[in-house]
Enzyme design. Structure first.
Site, PDB file in Angstrom:
ATOM      1  N   THR A  28       1.021  -1.418  -0.071  1.00 29.15           N
ATOM      2  CA  THR A  28       0.079   0.108  -0.098  1.00 29.15           C
ATOM      3  C   THR A  28       1.032   0.945   0.000  1.00 29.15           C
ATOM      4  O   THR A  28       2.259   1.365   0.833  1.00 29.15           O
ATOM      5  CB  THR A  28      -0.643   0.051   1.037  1.00 29.15           C
ATOM      6  OG1 THR A  28      -1.898  -1.402   1.050  1.00 29.15           O
ATOM      7  CG2 THR A  28      -1.407   1.465   1.422  1.00 29.15           C
ATOM      8  N   THR A  31       4.321   4.647  -3.460  1.00 32.04           N
ATOM      9  CA  THR A  31       5.128   3.375  -4.681  1.00 32.04           C
ATOM     10  C   THR A  31       4.481   1.747  -4.839  1.00 32.04           C
ATOM     11  O   THR A  31       4.332   1.545  -5.652  1.00 32.04           O
ATOM     12  CB  THR A  31       5.814   2.975  -3.118  1.00 32.04           C
ATOM     13  OG1 THR A  31       7.354   4.187  -2.327  1.00 32.04           O
ATOM     14  CG2 THR A  31       7.713   2.622  -4.519  1.00 32.04           C
ATOM     15  N   ALA A  83       8.225   1.248   1.796  1.00 39.64           N
ATOM     16  CA  ALA A  83       8.506   1.588   3.619  1.00 39.64           C
ATOM     17  C   ALA A  83       8.662   2.934   4.068  1.00 39.64           C
ATOM     18  O   ALA A  83       8.621   3.812   2.608  1.00 39.64           O
ATOM     19  CB  ALA A  83       9.406   1.013   3.606  1.00 39.64           C
ATOM     20  N   ASP A  84       8.710   3.015   5.607  1.00 38.52           N
ATOM     21  CA  ASP A  84       8.491   5.014   5.598  1.00 38.52           C
ATOM     22  C   ASP A  84      10.171   4.566   6.046  1.00 38.52           C
ATOM     23  O   ASP A  84      10.728   5.873   5.882  1.00 38.52           O
ATOM     24  CB  ASP A  84       7.168   5.164   7.176  1.00 38.52           C
ATOM     25  CG  ASP A  84       5.872   5.574   6.126  1.00 38.52           C
ATOM     26  OD1 ASP A  84       5.897   5.645   5.075  1.00 38.52           O
ATOM     27  OD2 ASP A  84       5.058   4.309   7.493  1.00 38.52           O
ATOM     28  N   GLY A  95       3.278   1.977   7.813  1.00 36.94           N
ATOM     29  CA  GLY A  95       2.204   2.134   8.427  1.00 36.94           C
ATOM     30  C   GLY A  95       1.684   3.721   8.296  1.00 36.94           C
ATOM     31  O   GLY A  95       1.428   4.301   8.814  1.00 36.94           O
ATOM     32  N   GLY A  96       2.899   4.313   7.526  1.00 31.42           N
ATOM     33  CA  GLY A  96       1.947   5.961   7.062  1.00 31.42           C
ATOM     34  C   GLY A  96       0.492   5.995   6.457  1.00 31.42           C
ATOM     35  O   GLY A  96       0.513   6.578   6.818  1.00 31.42           O
ATOM     36  N   GLY A  97       0.676   4.619   5.649  1.00 28.91           N
ATOM     37  CA  GLY A  97      -0.933   4.749   5.001  1.00 28.91           C
ATOM     38  C   GLY A  97      -1.486   4.311   6.189  1.00 28.91           C
ATOM     39  O   GLY A  97      -2.607   2.969   5.427  1.00 28.91           O
ATOM     40  N   GLU A 103      -0.857  -5.444   5.875  1.00 29.98           N
ATOM     41  CA  GLU A 103       0.893  -5.544   5.819  1.00 29.98           C
ATOM     42  C   GLU A 103       1.523  -6.716   6.059  1.00 29.98           C
ATOM     43  O   GLU A 103       2.117  -7.258   5.129  1.00 29.98           O
ATOM     44  CB  GLU A 103       1.647  -4.203   5.204  1.00 29.98           C
ATOM     45  CG  GLU A 103       0.850  -3.081   4.396  1.00 29.98           C
ATOM     46  CD  GLU A 103       1.631  -2.036   4.502  1.00 29.98           C
ATOM     47  OE1 GLU A 103       1.284  -0.964   3.787  1.00 29.98           O
ATOM     48  OE2 GLU A 103       2.424  -1.433   5.930  1.00 29.98           O
TER      49      GLU A 103
END
Ligand code: 5RP
Length: 218
Positions: A28, A31, A83-84, A95-97, A103
């Site tokens: 998610t 990217t 990835a963040d 988990g930024g999204g 995930e």
């Protein structure tokens, strides 16, 4: 190259890791969205995908890629996601999204985790990006207090509910020297569904977009 061009380049490079006639695990974020668009170009040679969020499922379906329930899938050779932050051991903050739980589930099933990221995501020590934690709503205050005891500064992500109906607490101010240990410790707090450290199950391959081209780390 712009950050979007770097993301596009790694998304394209990840296609090399997708075997023929398989189900692909799909992450998610922006990217991962580029990866979905690349996957659409080769959709004739895959059987379908498992998505880590409703948003990714919608994008896959819009491209005509069949989306399967993870429970009916026997084998997932590869999971591709962004990835963040990612460190040199390929431990990540994600988990930024707000999709971290699904995930982590899809990543747990997949044989290989291919992380695709632009160069801004590679760090020596995780924690500059606030660590997302998915929390059962009634446990929000309790989890917040426990995080303060661990030395973090919790902030509720306002107006966000996850695909699972939970809230996100972002933890600021942690320099995460021992990601595997902290991941376990956070999972022990009652009310935590998942935390955004992907260390126990790290990435197997990092495809990093740089101005000099895509670099591969294993
Ligand atoms: C979503 C995620 C994403 O992988 C992460 O936020 C990176 O997103 P982007 O590719 O947009 O930078 O963990 O929950």
């Amino acid at each position: 190259m712009t950050q979007d061009e770097l993301k596009q380049a790694v998304a394209k490079a990840a296609i090399e890791y997708v075997p023929d006639n398989c189900i692909v695990g799909v992450g998610t974020g922006s990217t991962a969205n580029y990866f979905i668009d690349e996957l659409a170009r080769i959709k004739g040679r895959i059987d379908g995908a498992v998505a880590s969020s409703e948003a990714s499922a919608q994008r896959l379906k819009a491209h005509g890629i069949p989306v399967l329930d993870l429970n009916v899938v026997d084998e997932l050779p590869v999971y591709v996601d962004g990835a963040d932050e990612i460190n040199h051991q390929l431990h990540m903050i994600k988990g930024g999204g707000a999709a971290l739980t699904r995930e982590k589930i899809v990543a747990a099933v997949a044989k290989q985790f291919i992380c695709i990221a632009d160069q801004s995501k590679l760090v020596d020590v995780l924690g500059t990006f606030p660590l997302p934690i998915e929390v059962i709503p009634m446990a929000r205050s309790h989890v917040g207090r426990e995080i303060v005891r661990l030395g973090g500064h919790p902030a509720l992500r306002e107006g966000v509910l996850t695909d699972n109906g939970n809230v996100i607490i972002d933890v600021h101010g942690m320099q995460i020297a021992q990601p595997v240990e902290l991941e376990k410790q956070l999972d022990q707090i009652v009310g935590v569904v998942t935390n955004g450290l992907f260390a126990a199950r790290r990435a197997d391959v990092l495809l990093l977009g740089t101005a000099q081209g895509v670099r591969t780390y294993k």
